[in-house]
Design an enzyme around this catalytic site. Structure first.
Site, PDB file in Angstrom:
ATOM      1  N   HIS A  62       0.540  -1.220  -0.033  1.00  0.00           N
ATOM      2  CA  HIS A  62       0.341   0.129   0.439  1.00  0.00           C
ATOM      3  C   HIS A  62       1.019   1.542  -0.036  1.00  0.00           C
ATOM      4  CE1 HIS A  62       1.186  -0.284   4.276  1.00  0.00           C
ATOM      5  NE2 HIS A  62       0.419   0.222   4.065  1.00  0.00           N
ATOM      6  N   ASP A  66       5.705   4.528   5.090  1.00  0.00           N
ATOM      7  CA  ASP A  66       7.365   3.675   5.823  1.00  0.00           C
ATOM      8  C   ASP A  66       7.300   1.849   5.196  1.00  0.00           C
ATOM      9  OD1 ASP A  66       4.253   2.972   6.886  1.00  0.00           O
ATOM     10  OD2 ASP A  66       4.230   1.916   8.479  1.00  0.00           O
ATOM     11  N   HIS A  67       6.123   2.130   4.077  1.00  0.00           N
ATOM     12  CA  HIS A  67       5.921   1.133   3.102  1.00  0.00           C
ATOM     13  C   HIS A  67       6.511   1.389   1.483  1.00  0.00           C
ATOM     14  CE1 HIS A  67       3.679  -1.670   5.706  1.00  0.00           C
ATOM     15  NE2 HIS A  67       3.302  -0.982   5.871  1.00  0.00           N
ATOM     16  N   ASP A 210      -0.635  -3.739   5.713  1.00  0.00           N
ATOM     17  CA  ASP A 210      -1.357  -3.268   7.065  1.00  0.00           C
ATOM     18  C   ASP A 210      -2.332  -3.656   6.826  1.00  0.00           C
ATOM     19  OD1 ASP A 210       1.222  -2.876   7.548  1.00  0.00           O
ATOM     20  OD2 ASP A 210       0.653  -0.924   7.377  1.00  0.00           O
ATOM     21  N   HIS A 268       6.008  -5.517  11.902  1.00  0.00           N
ATOM     22  CA  HIS A 268       5.517  -4.381  11.632  1.00  0.00           C
ATOM     23  C   HIS A 268       5.259  -3.522  13.394  1.00  0.00           C
ATOM     24  CE1 HIS A 268       2.640  -1.032  10.741  1.00  0.00           C
ATOM     25  NE2 HIS A 268       3.147  -1.165   9.233  1.00  0.00           N
TER      26      HIS A 268
END
Length: 314
Positions: A62, A66-67, A210, A268
């Site tokens: 997504h 942070d990804h 997530d 995570h």
């Protein structure tokens, strides 16, 4: 198939954990596949035993920073290092536009081809060795989990037995390896199953982040050898998890249990569970293990070799 965790923190990095990224090393084809690419991922690659020159595919779950904030830097560095091989990138709508904007405003030019694939639920990649499917997860923005499936392989071919039977080497060996029946000029008939060891069942890996607990995560994880699932919060913070659409340790364990998975890695983690905090990560492990005993806490640079399956262990 070797899994290397390059980032296991959520939201922001900590002193001991970078933000999200997981590498899958496929040594038989000298390739590395990356799942998510948070800021600093290229630094983590440099600190690991992995070679960025082997990077071939990147799967993004997504569009949260942070990804993805490490993606453009990694791609640019691959170009500066002289990479000439194509890199395929898979992710949700908006990913291609994001990369185009980064390239345009930073005046970055790649010396190698990049292909961006906007994913839809279902199969996103397949060849003779592997397939990858994705499914929508339940998060605040469109998010996808991925399932990597290795194709089944015939068992080890007994060359010595074939020679002792007077079967000439060449194409007939290939047919026997594929389980086919062959007939020699002298009329003798042989079956491939009599010359091959136990069939190797393809391994399965699920990557779910997530997300809050959802049926799609269970289906992606069905009969998986390894489930990598986000565990942002402890069970005590379940209300916060529902508000932010993240998982608790117990939700991740429930996914693995419902799916009949073999092993679960939690990742995570919220920075609130730093060392010396009131609630530590060991507590998250205890919560998850009470539901799914084969649970481990992931940490940066943890390597895990996914064991092979046979018909007797499948």
């Amino acid at each position: 198939m070797q899994i290397t965790f390059l980032g296991t923190s959520s939201g922001v990095p900590t002193r001991s954990r970078n933000v999200s990224s997981v590498a899958l090393r496929l040594p038989q084809r000298a390739e590395i596949w990356l799942f998510d690419c948070g800021e600093g991922t290229q630094h983590q690659l440099l600190r690991s035993e992995l070679k960025s020159s082997q990077l071939r595919r990147i799967f993004i779950t997504h569009m949260h920073g942070d990804h993805i904030f490490g993606l453009m830097g990694l791609l640019a560095s691959c170009g500066l290092a002289g990479n000439t091989e194509r890199i395929d990138i898979y992710g949700p709508a908006g990913l291609e536009e994001y990369l185009q904007a980064c390239r345009r405003y930073s005046q970055t030019h790649f010396s190698y081809p990049i292909q961006v694939h906007t994913v839809q639920p279902g199969e996103v990649f397949s060849d003779q060795d592997y397939s990858v499917v994705c499914a929508p997860l339940k998060h605040r923005v469109p998010a996808f989990g991925y399932r990597i499936q290795e194709c089944d392989r015939p068992g080890r071919f007994d060359t010595d037995k074939a020679i002792s039977m007077g079967i000439p080497a060449g194409p007939l060996y290939g047919r026997l390896k594929r389980g086919e029946r062959i007939t020699l000029p002298d009329g003798r008939t042989f079956f491939g199953q009599d010359f091959c060891g136990p069939k190797e069942i393809g391994r399965k890996i699920a990557y779910c982040t997530d997300t809050i607990y959802c049926p799609e995560a269970v289906e992606l994880s069905r009969d998986a050898d390894v489930v990598i699932h986000e565990s942002t919060f402890s069970h005590q913070e379940a209300e916060l998890a529902y508000q932010r659409l993240h998982s608790t340790s117990t939700m991740a364990a429930q996914v693995a249990q419902a799916a009949g998975a073999k092993k679960l890695f939690l990742t995570h983690f919220s920075p609130r569970y730093a060392p010396n905090s009131a609630t530590g990560l060991q507590e998250l492990l205890t919560e998850a293990s009470a539901i799914f005993p084969h649970t481990e806490l992931a940490y940066d640079f943890l390597n895990y070799q996914v064991p092979r399956r046979t018909l007797t262990t499948a």
